[in-house]
Design a protein around this motif. Structure first.
Motif, PDB file in Angstrom:
ATOM      1  N   GLY A  50      20.349  -9.744   9.833  1.00  0.00           N
ATOM      2  CA  GLY A  50      19.639  -9.113   8.728  1.00  0.00           C
ATOM      3  C   GLY A  50      20.072  -7.677   8.513  1.00  0.00           C
ATOM      4  O   GLY A  50      20.254  -7.232   7.375  1.00  0.00           O
ATOM      5  N   ARG A  51      20.271  -6.952   9.595  1.00  0.00           N
ATOM      6  CA  ARG A  51      20.769  -5.568   9.482  1.00  0.00           C
ATOM      7  C   ARG A  51      22.114  -5.546   8.777  1.00  0.00           C
ATOM      8  O   ARG A  51      22.357  -4.707   7.915  1.00  0.00           O
ATOM      9  N   GLU A  52      22.985  -6.472   9.145  1.00  0.00           N
ATOM     10  CA  GLU A  52      24.310  -6.553   8.501  1.00  0.00           C
ATOM     11  C   GLU A  52      24.174  -6.898   7.022  1.00  0.00           C
ATOM     12  O   GLU A  52      24.862  -6.328   6.175  1.00  0.00           O
ATOM     13  N   LYS A  53      23.296  -7.843   6.703  1.00  0.00           N
ATOM     14  CA  LYS A  53      23.116  -8.280   5.313  1.00  0.00           C
ATOM     15  C   LYS A  53      22.490  -7.179   4.472  1.00  0.00           C
ATOM     16  O   LYS A  53      22.803  -7.045   3.288  1.00  0.00           O
ATOM     17  N   ILE A  54      21.607  -6.388   5.042  1.00  0.00           N
ATOM     18  CA  ILE A  54      21.023  -5.246   4.325  1.00  0.00           C
ATOM     19  C   ILE A  54      22.133  -4.309   3.883  1.00  0.00           C
ATOM     20  O   ILE A  54      22.131  -3.818   2.747  1.00  0.00           O
ATOM     21  N   ARG A  55      23.108  -4.094   4.741  1.00  0.00           N
ATOM     22  CA  ARG A  55      24.251  -3.250   4.371  1.00  0.00           C
ATOM     23  C   ARG A  55      25.121  -3.962   3.339  1.00  0.00           C
ATOM     24  O   ARG A  55      25.555  -3.353   2.360  1.00  0.00           O
ATOM     25  N   LYS A  56      25.368  -5.262   3.534  1.00  0.00           N
ATOM     26  CA  LYS A  56      26.232  -6.032   2.623  1.00  0.00           C
ATOM     27  C   LYS A  56      25.711  -6.002   1.189  1.00  0.00           C
ATOM     28  O   LYS A  56      26.477  -5.814   0.248  1.00  0.00           O
ATOM     29  N   TYR A  57      24.406  -6.196   1.016  1.00  0.00           N
ATOM     30  CA  TYR A  57      23.827  -6.267  -0.328  1.00  0.00           C
ATOM     31  C   TYR A  57      23.467  -4.895  -0.902  1.00  0.00           C
ATOM     32  O   TYR A  57      22.999  -4.808  -2.027  1.00  0.00           O
ATOM     33  N   GLY A  58      23.673  -3.841  -0.132  1.00  0.00           N
ATOM     34  CA  GLY A  58      23.453  -2.489  -0.638  1.00  0.00           C
ATOM     35  C   GLY A  58      22.003  -2.090  -0.785  1.00  0.00           C
ATOM     36  O   GLY A  58      21.669  -1.243  -1.631  1.00  0.00           O
ATOM     37  N   CYS A  59      21.129  -2.651   0.021  1.00  0.00           N
ATOM     38  CA  CYS A  59      19.696  -2.340  -0.061  1.00  0.00           C
ATOM     39  C   CYS A  59      19.425  -0.845   0.127  1.00  0.00           C
ATOM     40  O   CYS A  59      18.476  -0.300  -0.436  1.00  0.00           O
TER      41      CYS A  59
END
Length: 136
Positions: A50-59
């Motif tokens: 989730g931490r990685e995906k937060i960065r991926k999607y630009g949250c």
């Protein structure tokens, strides 16, 4: 002999002081691990992914998110203490399924939201929600 005994005793005292200093750190790791395990069980996701995906999607471009480097934006609301909140975006109950639904398609939940649909996959939404549920 007495001189050597004094040095040995001093080493033991130093070791005891070091151990006592580390206990809160070790204890905190166990608590974090429990929280992360609970969040994963609730959501079917992985807080670490989730931490990685937060960065991926630009949250972080819009939100302040604890534990995410440079996530200190003020466009959207801060995501601090997400696990303790009653509502998501002030419109739906804070449940794991609603969180996933919101992350995947915010305008589908609230047509007045400024949060865009970023095309987040269901698994990525589960991972992101898993991380957000670690924020107590």
């Amino acid at each position: 002999m007495r001189g050597d005994g004094g040095r040995v005793m001093m080493k033991w005292k130093l070791a005891a002081v070091c151990l006592m200093a580390l206990l809160p750190v070790v204890g905190g790791c166990g608590k974090q691990s429990r929280v992360w395990q609970q969040a994963a069980a609730m959501t079917g996701g992985s807080p670490e992914r989730g931490r990685e995906k937060i960065r991926k999607y630009g949250c972080a471009a819009c939100h302040t998110i604890p534990g995410i480097p440079d996530a200190d934006a003020l466009v959207g609301p801060p995501l601090t203490s997400m696990a303790a909140r009653t509502y998501i975006a002030g419109v739906i109950s804070n449940t794991p399924e609603n969180m996933v639904r919101w992350i995947q398609n915010p305008p589908g939940v609230d047509d007045k939201t400024a949060m865009p649909n970023l095309g987040v996959t269901e698994q990525d939404a589960r991972d992101i929600s898993s991380y957000l549920y670690t924020l107590k």
